[in-house]
Design a protein around this motif. Structure first.
Motif, PDB file in Angstrom:
ATOM      1  N   ALA A  53     -11.378  48.470 -11.345  1.00 51.03           N
ATOM      2  CA  ALA A  53     -11.955  48.301 -12.326  1.00 51.03           C
ATOM      3  C   ALA A  53     -13.408  47.900 -11.895  1.00 51.03           C
ATOM      4  N   THR A  54     -14.045  48.107 -13.720  1.00 47.76           N
ATOM      5  CA  THR A  54     -15.649  47.544 -13.200  1.00 47.76           C
ATOM      6  C   THR A  54     -16.178  46.497 -13.859  1.00 47.76           C
ATOM      7  N   TRP A  55     -14.912  45.357 -13.496  1.00 47.31           N
ATOM      8  CA  TRP A  55     -15.431  44.284 -14.032  1.00 47.31           C
ATOM      9  C   TRP A  55     -15.229  43.313 -12.712  1.00 47.31           C
ATOM     10  N   CYS A  56     -14.305  43.643 -11.600  1.00 45.13           N
ATOM     11  CA  CYS A  56     -14.012  43.096 -10.755  1.00 45.13           C
ATOM     12  C   CYS A  56     -14.946  43.351  -9.247  1.00 45.13           C
ATOM     13  N   PRO A  57     -15.844  42.476  -8.747  1.00 42.33           N
ATOM     14  CA  PRO A  57     -16.433  42.420  -8.147  1.00 42.33           C
ATOM     15  C   PRO A  57     -16.336  42.708  -6.757  1.00 42.33           C
ATOM     16  N   PRO A  58     -14.438  42.835  -6.072  1.00 39.67           N
ATOM     17  CA  PRO A  58     -14.229  43.248  -5.054  1.00 39.67           C
ATOM     18  C   PRO A  58     -14.951  44.911  -4.596  1.00 39.67           C
ATOM     19  N   THR A 123      -0.818  44.440  -9.143  1.00 39.27           N
ATOM     20  CA  THR A 123      -0.722  42.862  -9.676  1.00 39.27           C
ATOM     21  C   THR A 123      -2.399  42.425  -8.906  1.00 39.27           C
ATOM     22  N   ALA A 124      -3.025  43.424  -8.611  1.00 37.51           N
ATOM     23  CA  ALA A 124      -4.149  42.802  -8.213  1.00 37.51           C
ATOM     24  C   ALA A 124      -4.938  43.889  -7.619  1.00 37.51           C
ATOM     25  N   ILE A 125      -6.979  44.089  -7.836  1.00 36.39           N
ATOM     26  CA  ILE A 125      -7.721  44.582  -7.885  1.00 36.39           C
ATOM     27  C   ILE A 125      -8.138  44.135  -6.654  1.00 36.39           C
ATOM     28  N   PRO A 126      -9.185  45.030  -5.818  1.00 40.05           N
ATOM     29  CA  PRO A 126      -8.110  46.279  -5.963  1.00 40.05           C
ATOM     30  C   PRO A 126      -7.224  46.313  -5.430  1.00 40.05           C
ATOM     31  N   THR A 127      -6.424  47.628  -5.187  1.00 38.29           N
ATOM     32  CA  THR A 127      -5.460  48.218  -4.251  1.00 38.29           C
ATOM     33  C   THR A 127      -5.263  49.255  -4.357  1.00 38.29           C
ATOM     34  N   THR A 128      -5.280  49.705  -2.890  1.00 40.52           N
ATOM     35  CA  THR A 128      -5.593  50.523  -2.126  1.00 40.52           C
ATOM     36  C   THR A 128      -4.407  51.332  -1.614  1.00 40.52           C
ATOM     37  N   PHE A 129      -3.934  52.455  -1.720  1.00 40.85           N
ATOM     38  CA  PHE A 129      -3.086  52.821  -1.013  1.00 40.85           C
ATOM     39  C   PHE A 129      -3.286  54.529  -0.410  1.00 40.85           C
ATOM     40  N   ILE A 130      -2.913  54.536   0.816  1.00 41.23           N
ATOM     41  CA  ILE A 130      -3.201  55.364   1.635  1.00 41.23           C
ATOM     42  C   ILE A 130      -2.190  56.226   2.134  1.00 41.23           C
ATOM     43  N   LEU A 131      -2.216  57.463   1.849  1.00 38.33           N
ATOM     44  CA  LEU A 131      -0.962  58.486   2.387  1.00 38.33           C
ATOM     45  C   LEU A 131      -1.702  59.277   3.566  1.00 38.33           C
ATOM     46  N   ASP A 132      -0.834  59.899   4.332  1.00 39.02           N
ATOM     47  CA  ASP A 132      -1.087  60.534   5.485  1.00 39.02           C
ATOM     48  C   ASP A 132      -1.037  62.370   4.572  1.00 39.02           C
ATOM     49  N   LYS A 133      -0.992  63.338   5.290  1.00 41.50           N
ATOM     50  CA  LYS A 133      -1.129  64.386   4.688  1.00 41.50           C
ATOM     51  C   LYS A 133       0.399  65.041   4.629  1.00 41.50           C
ATOM     52  N   LYS A 134       1.278  64.335   4.676  1.00 39.18           N
ATOM     53  CA  LYS A 134       2.791  64.519   3.972  1.00 39.18           C
ATOM     54  C   LYS A 134       3.064  63.960   2.943  1.00 39.18           C
ATOM     55  N   GLY A 135       1.512  62.937   2.317  1.00 41.96           N
ATOM     56  CA  GLY A 135       1.783  62.225   1.206  1.00 41.96           C
ATOM     57  C   GLY A 135       2.888  61.342   1.050  1.00 41.96           C
ATOM     58  N   GLU A 136       3.013  61.027   2.439  1.00 38.47           N
ATOM     59  CA  GLU A 136       3.397  59.353   2.540  1.00 38.47           C
ATOM     60  C   GLU A 136       2.856  57.925   2.369  1.00 38.47           C
ATOM     61  N   ILE A 137       3.280  57.362   1.876  1.00 40.57           N
ATOM     62  CA  ILE A 137       2.022  56.425   2.346  1.00 40.57           C
ATOM     63  C   ILE A 137       2.293  55.583   3.204  1.00 40.57           C
ATOM     64  N   VAL A 138       0.910  55.266   4.055  1.00 38.86           N
ATOM     65  CA  VAL A 138       1.151  54.559   5.605  1.00 38.86           C
ATOM     66  C   VAL A 138       0.227  53.321   5.034  1.00 38.86           C
ATOM     67  N   ARG A 139      -0.257  53.381   4.329  1.00 38.04           N
ATOM     68  CA  ARG A 139      -0.408  51.315   3.981  1.00 38.04           C
ATOM     69  C   ARG A 139      -0.838  51.570   2.964  1.00 38.04           C
ATOM     70  N   LYS A 140      -0.641  50.327   1.945  1.00 38.44           N
ATOM     71  CA  LYS A 140      -1.221  49.630   0.702  1.00 38.44           C
ATOM     72  C   LYS A 140      -1.473  48.633   1.503  1.00 38.44           C
ATOM     73  N   ILE A 141      -2.895  48.596   0.356  1.00 39.07           N
ATOM     74  CA  ILE A 141      -4.068  47.029   0.657  1.00 39.07           C
ATOM     75  C   ILE A 141      -4.539  46.453   0.166  1.00 39.07           C
ATOM     76  N   ILE A 142      -4.580  45.167  -0.353  1.00 40.38           N
ATOM     77  CA  ILE A 142      -4.405  44.532  -1.899  1.00 40.38           C
ATOM     78  C   ILE A 142      -5.615  44.011  -1.444  1.00 40.38           C
ATOM     79  N   GLY A 143      -6.626  43.810  -2.409  1.00 41.37           N
ATOM     80  CA  GLY A 143      -7.997  43.111  -1.224  1.00 41.37           C
ATOM     81  C   GLY A 143      -9.082  44.294  -0.847  1.00 41.37           C
ATOM     82  N   TYR A 144     -10.495  43.590  -0.814  1.00 38.47           N
ATOM     83  CA  TYR A 144     -11.298  44.567   0.044  1.00 38.47           C
ATOM     84  C   TYR A 144     -11.122  43.927   0.615  1.00 38.47           C
ATOM     85  N   ARG A 145     -12.126  45.031   1.153  1.00 32.43           N
ATOM     86  CA  ARG A 145     -11.780  46.068   3.011  1.00 32.43           C
ATOM     87  C   ARG A 145     -13.196  46.834   2.762  1.00 32.43           C
TER      88      ARG A 145
END
Length: 161
Positions: A53-58, A123-145
């Motif tokens: 979201a635009t209002w989210c500093p991280p 439940t918190a942002i940023p929340t980021t999902f990383i998918l491999d080429k098969k469309g499988e979620i390999v990582r769910k990351i909550i918070g800034y990286r």
């Protein structure tokens, strides 16, 4: 007997940890007016789906790194998707201005409750999902990286078959 139970439990834990979840199917309209369906991209690209979201500093801190990563790896098989969770009557206008100011070069769209639910609730942002080429979620990351964190994962996934 106790050793057998321990080994069985460890095997179950290992199996549970290796089971990957497929990305849920969703379709949204990009801020450019195009219809974006995640299914159209699964199987050909490593995909990062970032709820923000635009209002989210991280979130604001993370996006310039995504812009650089997309520029660097888009021709090598990376897709980044930004899903804004801004709300309100002028949310889309605010997001459009943000996209322009931050020179976001990847597909950006307004999220909705349906998509949030499909991803198990954000439940918190940023929340980021990383998918491999098969469309499988390999990582769910909550918070800034930082950019380097994501780049290391991207490079590993792009080199996989």
């Amino acid at each position: 007997m106790r050793k057998l139970i321990t080994i069985s439990l460890l095997s179950l834990i290992a199996c549970a940890q290796t089971k990957k979840e497929r990305v849920p199917s969703f379709t949204l309209k990009t801020l450019d007016g195009e219809i974006f369906n995640i299914v159209d991209h699964v199987g050909e690209k490593v995909i990062i789906i970032n709820f923000w979201a635009t209002w989210c500093p991280p979130c604001r801190a993370e996006i310039p790194g995504f812009v650089k990563l997309f520029e660097k790896y888009r021709d090598k098989g990376l897709l980044i998707v930004g899903i804004s969770l801004d709300r309100g009557s002028n949310a889309e206008s605010i997001v459009r201005n943000f996209i322009k100011e931050y020179k976001v070069n990847y597909p950006a769209m307004m999220g909705n409750e349906e998509v949030v639910k499909k991803f198990g609730g954000i439940t918190a942002i940023p929340t980021t999902f990383i998918l491999d080429k098969k469309g499988e979620i390999v990582r769910k990351i909550i918070g800034y990286r930082d950019e380097i964190y994501f780049e290391n994962i991207i490079k590993e996934l792009l080199t996989r078959g």
